[in-house]
Scaffold this motif. Sequence first.
Motif, PDB file in Angstrom:
ATOM      1  N   LEU A  11       0.844  -1.211   0.000  1.00  7.62           N
ATOM      2  CA  LEU A  11       0.000   0.000   0.000  1.00  7.62           C
ATOM      3  C   LEU A  11       0.871   1.249   0.000  1.00  7.62           C
ATOM      4  N   LEU A  12       1.988   1.178   0.733  1.00  6.59           N
ATOM      5  CA  LEU A  12       2.861   2.352   0.820  1.00  6.59           C
ATOM      6  C   LEU A  12       3.674   2.567  -0.453  1.00  6.59           C
ATOM      7  N   SER A  13       3.742   1.529  -1.298  1.00  5.31           N
ATOM      8  CA  SER A  13       4.595   1.651  -2.490  1.00  5.31           C
ATOM      9  C   SER A  13       3.929   2.507  -3.575  1.00  5.31           C
ATOM     10  N   SER A  14       2.620   2.710  -3.479  1.00  2.00           N
ATOM     11  CA  SER A  14       1.951   3.573  -4.468  1.00  2.00           C
ATOM     12  C   SER A  14       2.010   5.024  -4.005  1.00  2.00           C
ATOM     13  N   ASP A  15       1.715   5.926  -4.921  1.00  2.00           N
ATOM     14  CA  ASP A  15       1.756   7.359  -4.618  1.00  2.00           C
ATOM     15  C   ASP A  15       0.681   7.708  -3.572  1.00  2.00           C
ATOM     16  N   ALA A  16       1.098   8.425  -2.528  1.00  2.00           N
ATOM     17  CA  ALA A  16       0.185   8.721  -1.413  1.00  2.00           C
ATOM     18  C   ALA A  16      -1.052   9.494  -1.881  1.00  2.00           C
ATOM     19  N   GLY A  17      -0.828  10.543  -2.665  1.00  2.00           N
ATOM     20  CA  GLY A  17      -1.949  11.375  -3.110  1.00  2.00           C
ATOM     21  C   GLY A  17      -2.900  10.599  -4.012  1.00  2.00           C
ATOM     22  N   ALA A  18      -2.330   9.749  -4.863  1.00  2.00           N
ATOM     23  CA  ALA A  18      -3.167   8.967  -5.782  1.00  2.00           C
ATOM     24  C   ALA A  18      -4.018   7.960  -5.012  1.00  2.00           C
TER      25      ALA A  18
END
Length: 286
Positions: A241-248
Amino acid sequence: MRGRVSVARTSLGPMSTGSSPSTTPFPDTERLSRVGLRAELDGAVLTVTLDRPQRRNSQTPGQWHALGDLGASVPDEVRVVVVRGEGATFSAGLDTRLLGPDGVPGEDSVHDLMRGDDQHVLDTIDAYQRGFTWLGDPRFVSVAQVRGHAIGAGFQLALACDLRVVAEDALFCMKEPALGLVPDLAGTKPLVELVGYSRALEICATARFLGAEEARHLGLATAVVPGDDLEATTADLVEALLSSDAGAVRETKALLQSAGSLGLEEQRLRERQAQLRRFRALTARG
Ligand code: CAA
């Protein structure tokens, strides 16, 4: 297996991080401990633990108030919230002593509540529900890590989370109707959304136990793993979950939350607006 997220682990004391937009102070460790809760901040991950294993992590109004305050004060850098139970049981639901005349020392029992007028009772339950609904905040993804029983309020707490990682020994039960009550801790909506109206009614009206495999089959469990792998699987999911862009991820969670209730025109408008914000954010980064 992916490597673990390695960031400094802190037990939350009386604090509110500087970057948090929240104006509510984080409940201090002592208050949390008094109501059988722990909260640990590990970089972008907040782990909330029900910590009354001697009572099978049964829940009380004091705990729900503290959870609501905790939810209102989550620092902005938090991207994932993990909810777990200490010991072999996720949660045995409401502390059933609260239904009897003696209650639980320091807690308002149902008999105490009945001394107020109807509006007082409705407002009080509203405050209890806030101990659950904060887990739907699009700022973070919430993950219930379920081992053993998740009964009544315990099932509803797991349902309040976006995802559920489940041990093979997990048993879910919406016990309320068997006790003359309804599920009133914001659990009916996610249950219907996950399993559909007819199955939700059958699960609630019979108050039967569902095992992990059935939970997976019904879409209640995101993953089912042997108990020994529960922590590692949760950690892997958190890392993914943390590997994706936070804002996205935040924008996407908000979009998916509105997708079920909005018409296509309104929903695709929201998609366009969210993408515009993403384009702006990405191009501003250079
Ligand atoms: N409330 C208060 N105490 C509880 C409890 C609960 N919900 N569940 C367990 N405990 C206590 C037991 O009284 C026992 O205490 P002692 O050691 O002092 O005797 C201790 O925890 C251990 O319990 P068990 O020996 O029963 O533990 P177990 O591992 O064999 O069984 C269990 C676990 C299946 C969860 C069983 O304890 C159980 O069925 N508990 C009651 C579940 C229940 O009915 N919960 C209410 C759901 S309805 C709800 O939540 C209402 C709502 O939202 C509005």
